[in-house]
Design a protein around this motif. Sequence first.
Motif, PDB file in Angstrom:
ATOM      1  N   ALA A   1      -1.231  26.187  -0.032  1.00 27.72           N
ATOM      2  CA  ALA A   1      -1.671  25.352  -1.156  1.00 27.72           C
ATOM      3  C   ALA A   1      -0.837  25.680  -2.394  1.00 27.72           C
ATOM      4  CB  ALA A   1      -3.140  25.615  -1.440  1.00 27.72           C
ATOM      5  N   ILE A   2      -0.353  26.929  -2.431  1.00 26.78           N
ATOM      6  CA  ILE A   2       0.485  27.409  -3.537  1.00 26.78           C
ATOM      7  C   ILE A   2       1.713  28.067  -2.903  1.00 26.78           C
ATOM      8  CG2 ILE A   2       0.612  28.969  -5.533  1.00 26.78           C
ATOM      9  CD1 ILE A   2      -2.523  28.855  -5.559  1.00 26.78           C
ATOM     10  N   THR A   3       2.887  27.712  -3.379  1.00 28.90           N
ATOM     11  CA  THR A   3       4.127  28.263  -2.815  1.00 28.90           C
ATOM     12  C   THR A   3       4.952  28.912  -3.906  1.00 28.90           C
ATOM     13  OG1 THR A   3       4.225  26.507  -1.177  1.00 28.90           O
ATOM     14  CG2 THR A   3       6.256  27.644  -1.611  1.00 28.90           C
ATOM     15  N   LEU A   4       5.468  30.085  -3.627  1.00 32.71           N
ATOM     16  CA  LEU A   4       6.418  30.727  -4.542  1.00 32.71           C
ATOM     17  C   LEU A   4       7.826  30.504  -3.994  1.00 32.71           C
ATOM     18  CD1 LEU A   4       4.700  34.185  -5.239  1.00 32.71           C
ATOM     19  CD2 LEU A   4       4.259  31.938  -6.291  1.00 32.71           C
ATOM     20  N   ALA A   5       8.685  29.982  -4.843  1.00 39.87           N
ATOM     21  CA  ALA A   5      10.063  29.705  -4.424  1.00 39.87           C
ATOM     22  C   ALA A   5      11.017  30.580  -5.230  1.00 39.87           C
ATOM     23  CB  ALA A   5      10.391  28.231  -4.643  1.00 39.87           C
ATOM     24  N   PRO A   6      11.689  31.537  -4.570  1.00 45.02           N
ATOM     25  CA  PRO A   6      12.644  32.373  -5.322  1.00 45.02           C
ATOM     26  C   PRO A   6      13.838  31.538  -5.786  1.00 45.02           C
ATOM     27  CG  PRO A   6      12.784  32.836  -2.964  1.00 45.02           C
ATOM     28  CD  PRO A   6      11.652  31.874  -3.149  1.00 45.02           C
ATOM     29  N   LEU A   7      14.319  31.853  -6.983  1.00 40.55           N
ATOM     30  CA  LEU A   7      15.380  31.047  -7.594  1.00 40.55           C
ATOM     31  C   LEU A   7      16.655  31.846  -7.741  1.00 40.55           C
ATOM     32  CD1 LEU A   7      13.228  29.941 -10.662  1.00 40.55           C
ATOM     33  CD2 LEU A   7      13.638  28.580  -8.612  1.00 40.55           C
ATOM     34  N   VAL A   8      17.775  31.227  -7.450  1.00 41.33           N
ATOM     35  CA  VAL A   8      19.072  31.801  -7.846  1.00 41.33           C
ATOM     36  C   VAL A   8      19.389  31.305  -9.247  1.00 41.33           C
ATOM     37  CG1 VAL A   8      21.550  31.879  -7.326  1.00 41.33           C
ATOM     38  CG2 VAL A   8      19.876  32.025  -5.467  1.00 41.33           C
ATOM     39  N   GLY A   9      19.087  30.024  -9.515  1.00 41.90           N
ATOM     40  CA  GLY A   9      19.257  29.445 -10.844  1.00 41.90           C
ATOM     41  C   GLY A   9      18.171  28.409 -11.087  1.00 41.90           C
ATOM     42  N   TRP A  10      17.974  28.032 -12.351  1.00 38.78           N
ATOM     43  CA  TRP A  10      16.930  27.046 -12.671  1.00 38.78           C
ATOM     44  C   TRP A  10      17.289  26.353 -13.972  1.00 38.78           C
ATOM     45  CZ3 TRP A  10      14.346  27.969 -17.317  1.00 38.78           C
ATOM     46  CH2 TRP A  10      14.466  29.267 -17.846  1.00 38.78           C
ATOM     47  N   ASP A  11      16.660  25.185 -14.190  1.00 38.25           N
ATOM     48  CA  ASP A  11      16.877  24.513 -15.474  1.00 38.25           C
ATOM     49  C   ASP A  11      15.541  24.104 -16.098  1.00 38.25           C
ATOM     50  OD1 ASP A  11      16.106  22.000 -14.486  1.00 38.25           O
ATOM     51  OD2 ASP A  11      18.168  21.332 -14.140  1.00 38.25           O
ATOM     52  N   ASP A  12      15.614  23.611 -17.340  1.00 34.50           N
ATOM     53  CA  ASP A  12      14.387  23.325 -18.097  1.00 34.50           C
ATOM     54  C   ASP A  12      13.585  22.165 -17.512  1.00 34.50           C
ATOM     55  OD1 ASP A  12      14.878  25.361 -19.825  1.00 34.50           O
ATOM     56  OD2 ASP A  12      15.715  24.107 -21.422  1.00 34.50           O
TER      57      ASP A  12
END
Length: 226
Positions: free
Chosen positions: A151-162
């Motif tokens: 129901a809730i997922t954590l997604a690890p990021l290499v990069g992200w934007d606003d």
Amino acid sequence: MSTDRTYASPPCLAAEVDPAYSDPSADAADDVARWRRDTRAQLRTARDALRVTERDTISHALQAHLRTLLTQRFGSVRGRIISFYWPIKAEPDLRPLMATLHQEGAVIALPLVEQKATPLVFRHWTPETRMQRGDWNIPVPPPEADRLTPAITLAPLVGWDDDGYRLGYGGGYFDRTLAAVSPRPFTIGIGYQAARLTTIHPQPHDIPLDLILTEAGIATERTASQ
Ligand SMILES: Nc1nc2c(c(=O)[nH]1)N(C=O)[C@@H](CNc1ccc(C(=O)N[C@@H](CCC(=O)O)C(=O)O)cc1)CN2
Ligand SMILES: Nc1ncnc2c1ncn2[C@@H]1O[C@H](COP(=O)(O)OP(=O)(O)OP(=O)(O)O)[C@@H](O)[C@H]1O
């Protein structure tokens, strides 16, 4: 993106005709793919260079923010299926919180690649789970572990934007997964504040995350109208 290219034909002047026109070559899929490869490499090099103590501090801050966020948004975690990730390659380590939430009655799932170029599969994890080596050598629960839909997922990021878009390792797995599941899980990107990009140059397949969390707190959040 590089601007010093040579053109076989004169430059397009459409931008001078229609102010709303934007040169598609600046976002052409090939250019974006090359830019993403370079950007991933740079971000990963910067991340690898962090001292262990810095990474620990960041992981602790992230866990505190995540704990607060989950309580505020969802109340009790009891019975809720939450997918974490087993950290690799200098990703923030949230495993202490994963174990705490398990103790508090949350149902913890971990993602894995069961088949290349298909959506991720999520398997149940408990502290007793005997992990195996999966694709890319990532530790994963064994095939006999229950398959779950978080129901809730954590997604690890290499990069992200606003805008909540994510750059991962380039397999497209989270995008494929979010495109395939209905209802979509509430998706929280987990990353370093220093990995913020002006834009990841979103492509049609990119799905924005609901919220991005860094060691500084909530970095960006999508509203219902977006
Ligand atoms: N800790 C952790 N677990 C995770 C993820 C993650 O990002 N972090 N994933 C998040 O999705 C999934 C695994 N993601 C993967 C992403 C890419 C490749 C891979 O083979 N990459 C190729 C390049 C692919 C390409 O450029 O086309 C490689 O690096 O050789 C493997 C697994 C599931 N588990
Ligand atoms: N829904 C989809 N269906 C088919 N292919 C997809 C889908 N989503 C992504 N892809 C493919 O995956 C490739 C890599 O995508 P992208 O650059 O967004 O990876 P990423 O989000 O960084 O990777 P990951 O999620 O594995 O960490 C894209 O070029 C695209 O061809």
